[in-house]
Scaffold this motif. Structure first.
Motif, short mmCIF file in Angstrom:
data_model
loop_
_atom_site.label_atom_id
_atom_site.label_comp_id
_atom_site.label_asym_id
_atom_site.label_seq_id
_atom_site.Cartn_x
_atom_site.Cartn_y
_atom_site.Cartn_z
N GLU A 163 -13.96 33.88 -38.82
CA GLU A 163 -14.82 34.06 -37.60
C GLU A 163 -14.02 33.23 -36.57
O GLU A 163 -13.20 32.38 -36.79
CB GLU A 163 -16.40 33.38 -37.82
N MET A 164 -14.05 33.72 -35.33
CA MET A 164 -13.28 33.00 -34.17
C MET A 164 -14.24 33.07 -32.84
O MET A 164 -14.84 34.11 -32.55
CB MET A 164 -12.09 34.06 -33.80
N ASN A 165 -14.26 32.12 -32.20
CA ASN A 165 -15.03 31.80 -30.86
C ASN A 165 -14.27 32.75 -29.79
O ASN A 165 -13.21 33.29 -29.91
CB ASN A 165 -15.10 30.46 -30.50
N VAL A 173 -15.97 36.85 -32.58
CA VAL A 173 -15.45 38.17 -33.60
C VAL A 173 -15.65 37.67 -34.99
O VAL A 173 -15.31 36.43 -35.36
CB VAL A 173 -14.37 38.69 -33.32
N ARG A 174 -15.96 38.40 -35.75
CA ARG A 174 -15.95 38.26 -37.39
C ARG A 174 -14.36 39.30 -37.49
O ARG A 174 -14.38 40.30 -37.19
CB ARG A 174 -16.96 38.71 -37.92
N THR A 194 -14.18 47.05 -31.67
CA THR A 194 -13.50 46.95 -32.85
C THR A 194 -11.93 46.94 -32.27
O THR A 194 -11.37 47.45 -31.60
CB THR A 194 -13.85 48.41 -33.85
N CYS A 195 -11.28 46.19 -33.55
CA CYS A 195 -9.84 46.15 -33.31
C CYS A 195 -9.55 46.39 -34.76
O CYS A 195 -9.83 45.41 -35.73
CB CYS A 195 -9.37 45.00 -32.74
N VAL A 196 -8.51 47.23 -35.15
CA VAL A 196 -7.92 47.19 -36.52
C VAL A 196 -6.42 46.94 -36.16
O VAL A 196 -5.54 47.67 -35.60
CB VAL A 196 -8.12 48.63 -37.18
N VAL A 216 -9.72 43.71 -39.95
CA VAL A 216 -10.74 44.63 -39.01
C VAL A 216 -11.60 43.68 -38.42
O VAL A 216 -12.02 42.66 -38.94
CB VAL A 216 -11.42 45.34 -40.08
N VAL A 217 -11.40 43.73 -36.85
CA VAL A 217 -12.07 42.64 -36.31
C VAL A 217 -13.48 43.50 -35.38
O VAL A 217 -13.38 44.50 -34.83
CB VAL A 217 -11.32 42.36 -34.94
#
Length: 328
Positions: A324-326, A256-257, A149-151, A281-282
């Motif tokens: 969304e990101m690849n 990621v979303r 996770t990444c915030v 929030v990732v």
């Protein structure tokens, strides 16, 4: 006539170890190795350490100096990544006959004299991102073998009254989306670079239960807890030549979303106003489910109860947008 016993000799071993844990500073503890035979035998059992990487004592040095400022291996690598993303090169293997006097030790090398480290914090001298003046960006990323996770929290300014909107400025979500995506990618690159530099420490310090790599500007932190450390260690045993084609300066970020929330102007307690506040929030795409309900918990864990925590908790209640990101 009997020699007077040193006061420390009367202290029980558990108490001395507790004192060493409270000292925690790695440089000071390494010096303690030379104080006495008893200290030399006990210092390696310290289980709580803080390592400041811009000022280290070389284990190869024969000098008894206080330790000169040396080039910071970690921060140099991070600056290199952010300044030149398209010209990354794999670091060559050092020649052990030539690096004795001029190359600083890596964190893993410095920590090799400690055998039972459970909690470790590594401090960088500064943050990795260089944003426009006045912009604040904070982030916290949790890792296992890769990102969990990444915030990310960002805003343009904070003051006692709302700033007037510049002529022609777009305050809606779409208008500033590009800037906020850049903030997000920059934070993810910084986090993945820090994680890569922790892998050697994770492999060698098998008793670790909590590992944090942070900077003294409190910009961002990479956190690895017990499950993540075990996962990273197991992944390191499995990966072989397949990693040769990947970046050798950072961990690959998975697909990621990103759940993004933005409020152009946000009023806080005490009459403060925050301009252009954004919370992202990732999570990896493969995790499944939306889990938006957990965003508030993650934000509180990342930013606490202060100013940043208040901004984050207010943003959690705002309308969100899913992107969304690849993998990159």
């Amino acid at each position: 006539m009997e020699m007077e016993m040193d006061g420390f000799d009367r202290l029980p071993t558990p108490l001395i170890l507790q004192i060493f844990d409270l000292v925690s500073d790695t440089k000071t503890l390494i010096r303690c190795l030379a104080v006495s035979k008893r200290f030399n035998s006990l210092v390696p059992h310290t289980d709580s350490l803080v390592l400041t990487v811009d000022r280290v004592i070389s284990s190869d040095s024969d000098s008894d100096s206080d330790g000169d400022d040396v080039s910071n291996l970690l921060s140099s690598a991070l600056r290199f990544i952010l300044n030149s993303l398209h010209s990354l090169v794999s670091p060559s293997k050092p020649d052990p006959t030539r690096t004795r006097a001029r190359v600083p030790n890596s964190p893993a090398q410095i920590l090799r004299c400690f055998h039972r480290v459970r909690r470790l914090a590594i401090d960088l001298p500064s943050g990795d991102l260089r944003l426009e003046k006045g912009t604040v960006l904070k982030w916290r990323a949790e890792f296992g073998k890769t990102l969990r996770t990444c915030v990310i929290l960002g805003f343009r300014s904070v003051g006692e009254s709302p700033a007037p909107a510049p002529a022609g400025a777009e305050s809606d979500f779409a208008g500033g989306l590009k800037v906020r995506v850049v903030w997000t990618i920059s934070a993810l690159i910084a986090a993945s670079a820090r994680h890569y530099l922790l892998k050697e420490v994770v492999r060698e310090q098998t008793g670790l239960e909590c590992l944090v790599l942070r900077d003294r500007e409190a910009e961002g932190a990479v956190v690895m807890e017990k499950d993540g450390l075990r996962e990273c260690r197991e992944e390191g045993e499995e990966v072989g030549d397949e990693e040769e084609g990947l970046d050798r300066c950072r961990t690959r970020v998975p697909s990621v979303r990103m759940r993004m929330r933005h409020v152009p102007r946000l009023e806080l307690k005490g009459g403060l106003w925050v301009e252009g506040a954004t919370l992202v929030v990732v999570r990896p795409s493969y995790g499944g489910g939306d889990m938006a309900a957990e965003d508030g918990e993650l934000a509180l864990k990342a930013f606490g109860d202060g100013l940043y925590g208040e901004v984050a908790q207010k943003l959690v209640k705002a309308r969100s947008y899913l992107l969304e990101m690849n993998s990159f």
